[in-house]
Design a protein around this motif. Structure first.
Motif, PDB file in Angstrom:
ATOM      1  N   GLU A  94       0.090  -1.530  11.046  1.00 11.59           N
ATOM      2  CA  GLU A  94       0.638  -1.030  12.308  1.00 11.59           C
ATOM      3  C   GLU A  94       0.038   0.340  12.647  1.00 11.59           C
ATOM      4  OE1 GLU A  94       2.723  -2.668  14.201  1.00 11.59           O
ATOM      5  OE2 GLU A  94       3.166  -4.318  12.824  1.00 11.59           O
ATOM      6  N   PRO A  95      -0.016   0.653  13.938  1.00  4.80           N
ATOM      7  CA  PRO A  95      -0.405   2.025  14.311  1.00  4.80           C
ATOM      8  C   PRO A  95       0.690   2.998  13.888  1.00  4.80           C
ATOM      9  CG  PRO A  95       0.307   0.797  16.256  1.00  4.80           C
ATOM     10  CD  PRO A  95       0.228  -0.199  15.131  1.00  4.80           C
ATOM     11  N   PHE A  96       0.321   4.236  13.623  1.00  4.22           N
ATOM     12  CA  PHE A  96       1.288   5.203  13.153  1.00  4.22           C
ATOM     13  C   PHE A  96       0.895   6.603  13.621  1.00  4.22           C
ATOM     14  CE2 PHE A  96      -2.058   5.049  10.047  1.00  4.22           C
ATOM     15  CZ  PHE A  96      -2.256   6.378   9.684  1.00  4.22           C
ATOM     16  N   ALA A  97       1.823   7.547  13.455  1.00  6.13           N
ATOM     17  CA  ALA A  97       1.578   8.946  13.801  1.00  6.13           C
ATOM     18  C   ALA A  97       1.734   9.793  12.555  1.00  6.13           C
ATOM     19  CB  ALA A  97       2.563   9.408  14.875  1.00  6.13           C
ATOM     20  N   ALA A  98       0.789  10.690  12.319  1.00  8.11           N
ATOM     21  CA  ALA A  98       0.858  11.608  11.177  1.00  8.11           C
ATOM     22  C   ALA A  98       1.275  12.979  11.695  1.00  8.11           C
ATOM     23  CB  ALA A  98      -0.490  11.684  10.477  1.00  8.11           C
ATOM     24  N   LYS A  99       2.437  13.472  11.263  1.00  8.87           N
ATOM     25  CA  LYS A  99       2.967  14.752  11.723  1.00  8.87           C
ATOM     26  C   LYS A  99       2.347  15.907  10.947  1.00  8.87           C
ATOM     27  CE  LYS A  99       5.596  12.860  14.738  1.00  8.87           C
ATOM     28  NZ  LYS A  99       5.341  13.050  16.174  1.00  8.87           N
ATOM     29  N   ASP A 100       2.523  17.109  11.511  1.00  7.72           N
ATOM     30  CA  ASP A 100       1.978  18.297  10.861  1.00  7.72           C
ATOM     31  C   ASP A 100       2.590  18.555   9.496  1.00  7.72           C
ATOM     32  OD1 ASP A 100       0.365  18.724  13.039  1.00  7.72           O
ATOM     33  OD2 ASP A 100       1.735  20.143  14.004  1.00  7.72           O
ATOM     34  N   ASP A 101       3.837  18.111   9.307  1.00 10.27           N
ATOM     35  CA  ASP A 101       4.486  18.324   8.009  1.00 10.27           C
ATOM     36  C   ASP A 101       4.130  17.246   6.997  1.00 10.27           C
ATOM     37  OD1 ASP A 101       5.815  16.161   9.043  1.00 10.27           O
ATOM     38  OD2 ASP A 101       7.810  17.083   9.043  1.00 10.27           O
ATOM     39  N   GLY A 102       3.207  16.336   7.372  1.00 11.27           N
ATOM     40  CA  GLY A 102       2.757  15.314   6.445  1.00 11.27           C
ATOM     41  C   GLY A 102       3.498  14.002   6.567  1.00 11.27           C
ATOM     42  N   LYS A 103       4.572  13.949   7.348  1.00 10.60           N
ATOM     43  CA  LYS A 103       5.334  12.711   7.484  1.00 10.60           C
ATOM     44  C   LYS A 103       4.559  11.683   8.298  1.00 10.60           C
ATOM     45  CE  LYS A 103       9.943  14.774   7.170  1.00 10.60           C
ATOM     46  NZ  LYS A 103      11.222  15.002   7.890  1.00 10.60           N
ATOM     47  N   ILE A 104       4.714  10.428   7.879  1.00  7.25           N
ATOM     48  CA  ILE A 104       4.106   9.308   8.584  1.00  7.25           C
ATOM     49  C   ILE A 104       5.207   8.581   9.341  1.00  7.25           C
ATOM     50  CG2 ILE A 104       2.834   7.145   8.331  1.00  7.25           C
ATOM     51  CD1 ILE A 104       1.197   9.602   7.680  1.00  7.25           C
TER      52      ILE A 104
END
Length: 297
Positions: A94-104
């Motif tokens: 699946e497509p995903f977003a990687a946040k600045d704090d490292g969370k996926i």
């Protein structure tokens, strides 16, 4: 949105019976055995798991040679550990977003987590929805309302009082000063005279209508006059010099007697010209005399 890269399962190599080569670390003969490669060097499965395996960013355990590994920006996951940090949805395909704090995060949670909240209803403002931004804060368009009448402000002008927003009409009604002459709200500018507010265009000479803001003027019976109009139309005439008594300059001090008025500097003895302001005097017809000159009449 970002997409992962599969790094496994690793391709095991089986040597032919005529080849002979050893594990780079333990020197075990890998002929006819499964093995992995690390930096193009042959490594037995045992040494790979112990010395070469990447650590999963989620569970912090090694990713063995037998496991599927997912990689994104130099971070690694077991396939089963690669999931949304909020809803735990598996993201391997699946497509995903990687946040600045490292969370996926999955796309839905990523949009929601990164979106600002409305200062009116405190709900998430989803991308693409109509909103109003003011001083680094944001509202749904329908939540950006006048504090007084509760109607949406939309693209109209508005004014603030503390943290509250008001449409122009409500702000004028609630807070604006009202002109002492026309009684209408003063929305900008204006002047103050004797603690009363005025529109600049309302504070004018009663005769010629010349604006008096910043100019010399005088008040008479609740009306205002410029110097010229006051001299010509309102001011009393000095019984001595017959010029207007304006109260300006040398004419500040006056002498009143019965129905007559003089400039103080004009209140002199008719015969000797001695100033008799603040002194005893004698009236003879339309003329004034000091006591000594009056005796000689």
């Amino acid at each position: 949105m970002s997409f992962y890269r599969h790094s496994g399962p690793r391709s095991y190599l089986s040597s032919t019976m005529t080849e002979r080569f050893n594990c780079f670390y333990c020197r075990e003969n890998l002929q006819g055995k499964k093995h992995a490669k690390k930096d193009d060097k042959p490594v037995c499965v045992r040494c790979f798991d112990k010395l070469c395996a990447d650590t999963c960013a989620e569970c912090r355990k090694p990713i063995s040679a037998d496991a599927k590994e997912l990689t994104h920006k130099n971070r690694h996951w077991h396939e089963g550990c690669f999931r949304c940090a909020k809803c735990y949805k598996p993201l391997a395909n699946e497509p995903f977003a990687a946040k600045d704090d490292g969370k996926i995060m999955c796309g839905k949670c990523g949009d929601r987590d990164g979106s600002p909240r409305c200062q009116g209803c405190y709900k998430v403002i989803t991308p693409g929805s109509k909103n109003v931004e003011y001083k680094h804060k944001v509202w749904h368009e329908e939540c950006f309302i006048c504090f007084e009448c509760k109607q949406p402000i939309h693209t109209q002008s508005f004014l603030t009082k503390g943290d509250e927003m008001y449409c122009t009409a409500c702000h004028e009604k609630k807070f604006a000063k009202h002109c002492a002459r026309c009684k209408e709200a003063i929305t900008s500018g204006g002047i103050t005279y004797q603690d009363q507010p005025w529109h600049s265009e309302c504070f004018v000479c009663n005769t010629c209508k010349k604006p008096l803001a910043g100019a010399r003027f005088t008040a008479h019976e609740d009306q205002f006059y410029c110097v010229n109009c006051y001299k010509a139309d309102v001011a009393k005439k000095c019984s001595g010099c017959q010029n207007p008594i304006t109260g300006f300059g040398r004419g500040t001090n006056v002498v009143n007697y019965e129905d007559k008025t003089w400039h103080e500097y004009c209140f002199n003895c008719k015969k000797c010209s001695l100033s008799i302001a603040h002194k005893r005097f004698v009236i003879n017809g339309n003329d004034i005399y000091c006591p000594d000159c009056a005796k000689k009449l």
